[in-house]
Design a protein around this motif. Structure first.
Motif, short mmCIF file in Angstrom:
data_model
loop_
_atom_site.label_atom_id
_atom_site.label_comp_id
_atom_site.label_asym_id
_atom_site.label_seq_id
_atom_site.Cartn_x
_atom_site.Cartn_y
_atom_site.Cartn_z
N UNK A 178 5.04 -11.61 -10.84
CA UNK A 178 5.32 -12.35 -12.06
C UNK A 178 6.56 -12.04 -12.30
N UNK A 179 6.28 -10.55 -11.69
CA UNK A 179 8.04 -9.17 -12.55
C UNK A 179 8.50 -9.69 -11.69
N UNK A 180 8.20 -9.05 -10.25
CA UNK A 180 8.92 -8.91 -9.04
C UNK A 180 9.41 -9.54 -8.01
N UNK A 181 8.64 -11.48 -7.93
CA UNK A 181 9.09 -12.17 -7.23
C UNK A 181 7.82 -12.93 -7.87
N UNK A 182 8.59 -14.16 -8.03
CA UNK A 182 8.08 -15.48 -9.22
C UNK A 182 7.72 -16.29 -7.69
N UNK A 183 8.73 -16.40 -6.57
CA UNK A 183 7.94 -17.32 -5.50
C UNK A 183 7.68 -16.68 -4.31
N UNK A 184 6.91 -15.50 -4.11
CA UNK A 184 6.25 -14.99 -3.63
C UNK A 184 4.87 -15.36 -3.33
N UNK A 185 4.30 -14.60 -1.88
CA UNK A 185 2.68 -15.50 -2.48
C UNK A 185 2.48 -14.14 -1.00
N UNK A 186 0.93 -13.85 -1.28
CA UNK A 186 0.18 -13.21 -0.54
C UNK A 186 -1.27 -13.60 -0.03
N UNK A 187 -1.79 -13.14 1.21
CA UNK A 187 -2.48 -13.48 1.88
C UNK A 187 -3.57 -12.74 1.75
N UNK A 188 -5.11 -13.02 1.57
CA UNK A 188 -6.27 -12.30 1.61
C UNK A 188 -6.63 -11.93 2.74
N UNK A 189 -7.30 -10.12 3.34
CA UNK A 189 -7.24 -9.88 4.53
C UNK A 189 -8.35 -8.92 4.10
N UNK A 190 -9.58 -9.48 5.82
CA UNK A 190 -10.64 -8.59 4.96
C UNK A 190 -10.98 -7.36 5.35
N UNK A 191 -11.07 -5.72 4.57
CA UNK A 191 -11.14 -5.16 4.50
C UNK A 191 -12.24 -5.09 6.41
N UNK A 192 -11.99 -3.79 7.18
CA UNK A 192 -12.98 -3.41 8.06
C UNK A 192 -14.03 -2.44 7.92
N UNK A 193 -15.23 -2.40 7.38
CA UNK A 193 -15.86 -1.08 7.25
C UNK A 193 -16.37 -0.60 8.01
N UNK A 194 -16.89 0.79 8.60
CA UNK A 194 -17.55 1.33 10.17
C UNK A 194 -19.05 1.48 8.99
N UNK A 195 -20.15 0.52 10.09
CA UNK A 195 -21.48 1.09 9.57
C UNK A 195 -22.09 1.81 10.22
N UNK A 196 -22.40 2.49 9.11
CA UNK A 196 -23.39 4.15 9.84
C UNK A 196 -25.09 4.20 10.43
#
Length: 52
Positions: A34-52
């Protein structure tokens, strides 16, 4: 599954600190757009977590 939202500024070269922006959630991304790039878009990306 945890995710982040990523915005790529194609006007900046790879490696430039402003080339990528990573947001904790969609609301944070939308607020930034809203403030910096009204035409911009972002995409959702999963966070990889290591399992103990």
């Amino acid at each position: 599954m945890k995710t982040v939202w990523i915005y790529v500024d194609t006007g900046k070269p790879v490696g430039d600190p402003e080339h990528l922006k990573v947001f904790a959630d969609e609301d944070a991304a939308e607020a930034w757009f809203k403030v910096n790039d009204p035409e911009g878009v972002a995409f959702e990306y999963p966070i990889t977590e290591l399992m103990a």
